[in-house]
Write an enzyme that holds these catalytic residues in place. Sequence first.
Site, short mmCIF file in Angstrom:
data_model
loop_
_atom_site.label_atom_id
_atom_site.label_comp_id
_atom_site.label_asym_id
_atom_site.label_seq_id
_atom_site.Cartn_x
_atom_site.Cartn_y
_atom_site.Cartn_z
N ASP A 1 2.34 1.89 3.30
CA ASP A 1 3.31 0.93 3.86
C ASP A 1 4.73 1.42 3.67
O ASP A 1 5.60 1.13 4.49
CB ASP A 1 3.21 -0.45 3.17
CG ASP A 1 1.88 -1.11 3.37
OD1 ASP A 1 1.24 -0.85 4.41
OD2 ASP A 1 1.47 -1.88 2.47
N HIS B 1 -10.77 -14.46 3.63
CA HIS B 1 -12.00 -13.69 3.41
C HIS B 1 -13.12 -14.61 2.94
O HIS B 1 -14.29 -14.39 3.25
CB HIS B 1 -11.76 -12.59 2.38
CG HIS B 1 -10.77 -11.55 2.81
ND1 HIS B 1 -10.43 -10.47 2.03
CD2 HIS B 1 -10.03 -11.44 3.95
CE1 HIS B 1 -9.53 -9.73 2.67
NE2 HIS B 1 -9.26 -10.31 3.82
N ASP C 1 -4.81 -13.80 -2.68
CA ASP C 1 -4.16 -13.47 -1.42
C ASP C 1 -4.13 -14.76 -0.61
O ASP C 1 -5.16 -15.23 -0.12
CB ASP C 1 -4.89 -12.36 -0.66
CG ASP C 1 -4.35 -10.97 -1.01
OD1 ASP C 1 -3.49 -10.87 -1.91
OD2 ASP C 1 -4.78 -10.00 -0.38
N GLU D 1 -9.07 -13.74 -1.50
CA GLU D 1 -8.27 -14.09 -0.32
C GLU D 1 -8.91 -15.26 0.41
O GLU D 1 -10.11 -15.24 0.71
CB GLU D 1 -8.16 -12.87 0.61
CG GLU D 1 -7.37 -13.17 1.87
CD GLU D 1 -6.89 -11.90 2.57
OE1 GLU D 1 -6.52 -10.92 1.88
OE2 GLU D 1 -6.89 -11.90 3.81
N ASP E 1 -5.38 -14.28 9.20
CA ASP E 1 -4.28 -14.08 8.25
C ASP E 1 -3.05 -14.93 8.57
O ASP E 1 -1.92 -14.43 8.56
CB ASP E 1 -3.86 -12.60 8.21
CG ASP E 1 -4.88 -11.72 7.50
OD1 ASP E 1 -5.66 -12.26 6.70
OD2 ASP E 1 -4.89 -10.50 7.74
N HIS F 1 0.88 -1.18 0.00
CA HIS F 1 0.00 0.00 0.00
C HIS F 1 0.92 1.23 0.00
O HIS F 1 1.99 1.20 0.61
CB HIS F 1 -0.83 0.11 1.27
CG HIS F 1 -1.72 -1.04 1.59
ND1 HIS F 1 -1.29 -2.15 2.26
CD2 HIS F 1 -3.05 -1.22 1.38
CE1 HIS F 1 -2.31 -2.97 2.44
NE2 HIS F 1 -3.39 -2.44 1.91
C1 XLS Z 1 -7.41 -6.96 4.56
C2 XLS Z 1 -7.00 -7.11 3.17
C3 XLS Z 1 -5.87 -6.19 2.75
C4 XLS Z 1 -5.77 -6.15 1.25
C5 XLS Z 1 -4.99 -5.00 0.72
O1 XLS Z 1 -8.11 -7.79 5.12
O2 XLS Z 1 -6.65 -8.45 2.94
O3 XLS Z 1 -4.68 -6.59 3.35
O4 XLS Z 1 -5.21 -7.33 0.75
O5 XLS Z 1 -5.55 -3.79 1.08
NI NI Z 2 -5.77 -9.23 1.23
NI NI Z 3 -7.35 -9.95 4.65
#
Ligand code: XLS
Ligand code: NI
Ligand code: NI
Length: 448
Positions: free
Chosen positions: A106, A273, A298, A270, A311, A103
């Site tokens: 970051d 998610h 992801d 992801e 995560d 980002h």
């Molecule tokens: C958060 C998201 C974030 C995205 C990028 O839950 O996974 O990390 O991948 O903004």
């Molecule tokens: Ni993500």
């Molecule tokens: Ni995430």
Amino acid sequence: MTSEFFTGVTEPIRYGGPDSTDPLTFKAWQPNRVVLGKRMVEHLRPGVCFWHSFTWAGTDMFGTGTLDRPWITMADEMAGARAKMAAAFEFFTKLGAPYYCFHDRDVAPEGTSFAEFRDHLDALTDDALGYQERTGVTLLWGTANVFTHPRYQAGAATNPDPEVFAYAAAQVKHMLEVTKRLGGPNYVLWGGREGYDTLLNTDLRREGAQLARFLHLVVEHKHKIGFKGRLLIEPKPMEPAKHQYDYDSATVHGFLARNGLEGEYQLNIEANHATLAGHSFHHEVAYAVANGVLGSIDANRGDPQNGWDTDQFPNSVEDLALPLYEILRAGGIAPGGFNFDAKLRRQSSDRNDLFHAHIGGLDTIAQALLVAADLVERGELAANLDARYASWDGALGKAILEGGLSLADLEARVAAGAVNPVPVSGGQERLENLVNKSIWAVDRPAAG
Ligand code: XLS
Ligand code: NI
Ligand code: NI
């Protein structure tokens, strides 16, 4: 930083094979091993993320940082940013990861104004270009953080205040340009605060229209600057908001279709998610493949005990084999890849733990790729699927799909006794055994 940070690893991590007793070697990840005619690294295109690995100090809602990330607290913020980037590229190189993701926030200190922030980001982008040239590590995707700063507490594009929309637009515009400069093949939008905490203060109609407008503006700018990469939306159902609009693959796909945005965006899916949304990761990937919106991955996992977005680094070959099978059948993930959007546990406070985490992640996706390739090569699942739907290619099936038969026509056929369907076993357990057969068959990859 001139001296090295990850001093516990002096050489690039090498392949040690499944029997290696050295924890700092790969057991399955062999980037140049050819699988179904393509090198592993081309299949998986793995990336390390900046935010969890270098920008996060191990804080949680009850505790301060536990991880050793000295650049976070350096008095000179730009010196801290440079030390962070040096450590990050040192890590990418020693790990042997070809890609990274970040980002805007970051890498660049916020400063006291947007103009100052933009200058910081531009200077650090120059540095990143230098590192990319020297190391060969390149950007998989860039993204803008439009969720951390208090101005985004009620959302970015979906904020009730158009000035916040404007601020987010400025950040995304600039980060899209930075991503282009760094040669990133994708740009990601994750709408962490595009949602609500209570419907009592939320106008769903307005917020939907604002979000659609924002996404159109991003497409417009992409074409204007000639960014050739793909735009990706990352679905997530909740956290930090109670409800997030980009709930899951199907919801985002529907939103794109309703707002004339189909074809302009793909999905960054992801794993954690997916499970937070009550789906399997396999489901989310399969949906994206079936609807032509697969973009990138992801890679991470949740914990079935509590279901949160924890995560964690992926460590289950079984969980990843079927998503990878879908990806292989779809022709691959490129120009997307597998970004490790995963963080260490808070107690993993040794510098080497970051290597152990990524070694495990790379080994897991590599091994899952071998399983998926074995499933493709055996062809049994595919043959089963074809056989299951084969009669849709027959006379009746074709006539229905091509629109040649009305409800009345179908009723006439059924009433005349010409239609006598016979239930057929779905064979789920037999198919599950086929998956296990491949998991067990590639249990011990040959050295190569
Ligand atoms: C958060 C998201 C974030 C995205 C990028 O839950 O996974 O990390 O991948 O903004
Ligand atoms: Ni993500
Ligand atoms: Ni995430």
